[in-house]
Scaffold this active site. Structure first.
Site, PDB file in Angstrom:
ATOM      1  N   ASP A  67      -1.281   1.010  -4.516  1.00 18.77           N
ATOM      2  CA  ASP A  67      -0.232   2.023  -4.682  1.00 18.77           C
ATOM      3  C   ASP A  67      -0.314   2.722  -6.035  1.00 18.77           C
ATOM      4  O   ASP A  67      -1.064   2.291  -6.914  1.00 18.77           O
ATOM      5  CB  ASP A  67       1.165   1.397  -4.474  1.00 18.77           C
ATOM      6  N   ASP A 136      12.603  -7.898  -3.530  1.00 20.42           N
ATOM      7  CA  ASP A 136      13.197  -7.481  -2.249  1.00 20.42           C
ATOM      8  C   ASP A 136      12.224  -7.697  -1.079  1.00 20.42           C
ATOM      9  O   ASP A 136      12.500  -7.279   0.042  1.00 20.42           O
ATOM     10  CB  ASP A 136      13.631  -6.008  -2.307  1.00 20.42           C
ATOM     11  N   HIS A 138       9.084  -6.476  -0.954  1.00 25.00           N
ATOM     12  CA  HIS A 138       8.076  -5.422  -0.752  1.00 25.00           C
ATOM     13  C   HIS A 138       6.670  -5.940  -1.056  1.00 25.00           C
ATOM     14  O   HIS A 138       6.474  -6.793  -1.913  1.00 25.00           O
ATOM     15  CB  HIS A 138       8.402  -4.126  -1.511  1.00 25.00           C
ATOM     16  N   GLU A 143       8.982  -0.757   0.815  1.00 22.40           N
ATOM     17  CA  GLU A 143      10.324  -1.285   0.577  1.00 22.40           C
ATOM     18  C   GLU A 143      10.939  -1.762   1.900  1.00 22.40           C
ATOM     19  O   GLU A 143      10.438  -1.421   2.985  1.00 22.40           O
ATOM     20  CB  GLU A 143      11.195  -0.179  -0.044  1.00 22.40           C
TER      21      GLU A 143
HETATM   22  P1  PGA Z   1       5.626  -8.190 -10.376  1.00 26.61           P
HETATM   23  O1  PGA Z   1       5.808  -7.127  -9.198  1.00 26.61           O
HETATM   24  O2  PGA Z   1       4.259  -8.765 -10.201  1.00 26.61           O
HETATM   25  O3  PGA Z   1       5.731  -7.373 -11.635  1.00 26.61           O
HETATM   26  O4  PGA Z   1       6.697  -9.200 -10.206  1.00 26.61           O
HETATM   27  C1  PGA Z   1       5.437  -7.509  -7.921  1.00 26.61           C
HETATM   28  C2  PGA Z   1       5.698  -6.361  -6.962  1.00 26.61           C
HETATM   29  O5  PGA Z   1       6.666  -5.625  -7.161  1.00 26.61           O
HETATM   30  O6  PGA Z   1       4.945  -6.243  -5.983  1.00 26.61           O
END
Ligand code: PGA
Length: 260
Positions: A67, A136, A138, A143
């Site tokens: 992404d 959450d 994702h 999302e």
């Molecule tokens: P993080 O993010 O590794 O900074 O916890 C993970 C994500 O949002 O996929």
């Protein structure tokens, strides 16, 4: 899903790097899907060390990142182009023309996203996709309520995800609303998936993703449909799993030929 619980993020990062190194050694022209975020940093540090100290050769691999933010300059310090350069690509012998990171500055986003999907197919499909997980649920930037069959497209970040990214941008109001992300369907097409999650903040969502129902409300729960998904957790991230003892027992009794 195979759940592997390691003592800490450093041990999990080492195991993840060993798994990716095994894929590259077995198939030097492997196609690898890379994530960003704070979680994979120890994993990237290990890959860089394996390149420097053991000569792990990245010269024939092809990469696809999950992404990127829309309309963010590639040299912006919070861009995932900059992140990948800082944590991996700037330190290993990857061929520049085989790196693919979604281009959030593309003029025609729908056609760019179709091209990204075509590029993955033309490269032969992703052999191993590494993932983090958002609080959450994702994966990529899919999302909650993302279609479980979704492909690469534009998405709108939730308010919470924008807040979670505020530090990198110097304030929540500076975080873009939109991103390009591989879809859940794109991710599920990968031959193998490796999801990393560390820390107590991820414990609840990891339990819902692994042991809860498959639902678009928890995008990572779609991984239950994938025949070869490995979750690498530290102890705090595994704390809410009801079957943690079973996962440990399975790992301890793996046949030798199955070990990573
Ligand atoms: P993080 O993010 O590794 O900074 O916890 C993970 C994500 O949002 O996929």
């Amino acid at each position: 899903m195979e759940v592997i619980i390691q003592p800490d993020a450093a041990a999990a990062g080492l195991l993840a790097a060993r798994m990716v190194a095994a894929v590259i050694k077995d198939k030097p022209h492997a196609v690898i899907g890379f994530p960003t975020g704070s979680t994979p940093i120890p994993f990237y540090a290990r890959l860089v060390r394996m390149h420097r100290e053991d000569g792990l050769d990245f010269s024939r691999i092809t990469t696809f990142n999950l992404d990127e933010f829309v309309a963010l300059a590639h040299d912006h310090p919070a861009s995932y182009h900059a992140y990948m350069e800082k944590h991996l690509f700037g330190h290993v012998n990857v061929a520049r023309d085989r790196i693919h990171i979604p281009d959030g500055t593309a003029a025609d986003i729908p056609s760019y996203c179709r091209q990204y999907e075509d590029d993955i197919r033309t490269a032969g499909g992703i052999d191993i996709q590494i993932l983090g997980i958002g609080p959450d649920g994702h994966i990529g930037f899919n999302e909650p309520t993302s279609s479980l069959g979704s492909r690469t497209r534009i998405k709108t970040l939730t308010l919470q995800t924008r807040r979670d990214n505020a530090a990198e941008f110097g304030g929540e109001d500076k975080v873009p609303f939109h991103v390009l992300t591989m879809g859940i369907g794109t991710i599920l097409d990968s031959r193998m998936i490796l999801l990393l999650a560390f820390g107590a903040k991820k414990a609840e969502i990891v339990a819902r993703a692994v042991e809860g129902p498959i639902t678009a409300l928890v995008p990572a729960s779609a991984l239950q449909l994938h025949p070869r998904t490995v979750l690498l957790l530290d102890e705090p991230a595994a704390a809410r799993l009801t079957k943690a003892d079973y996962y440990r027992y399975v790992y301890e009794h793996k046949p030798d030929w199955q070990n990573y």
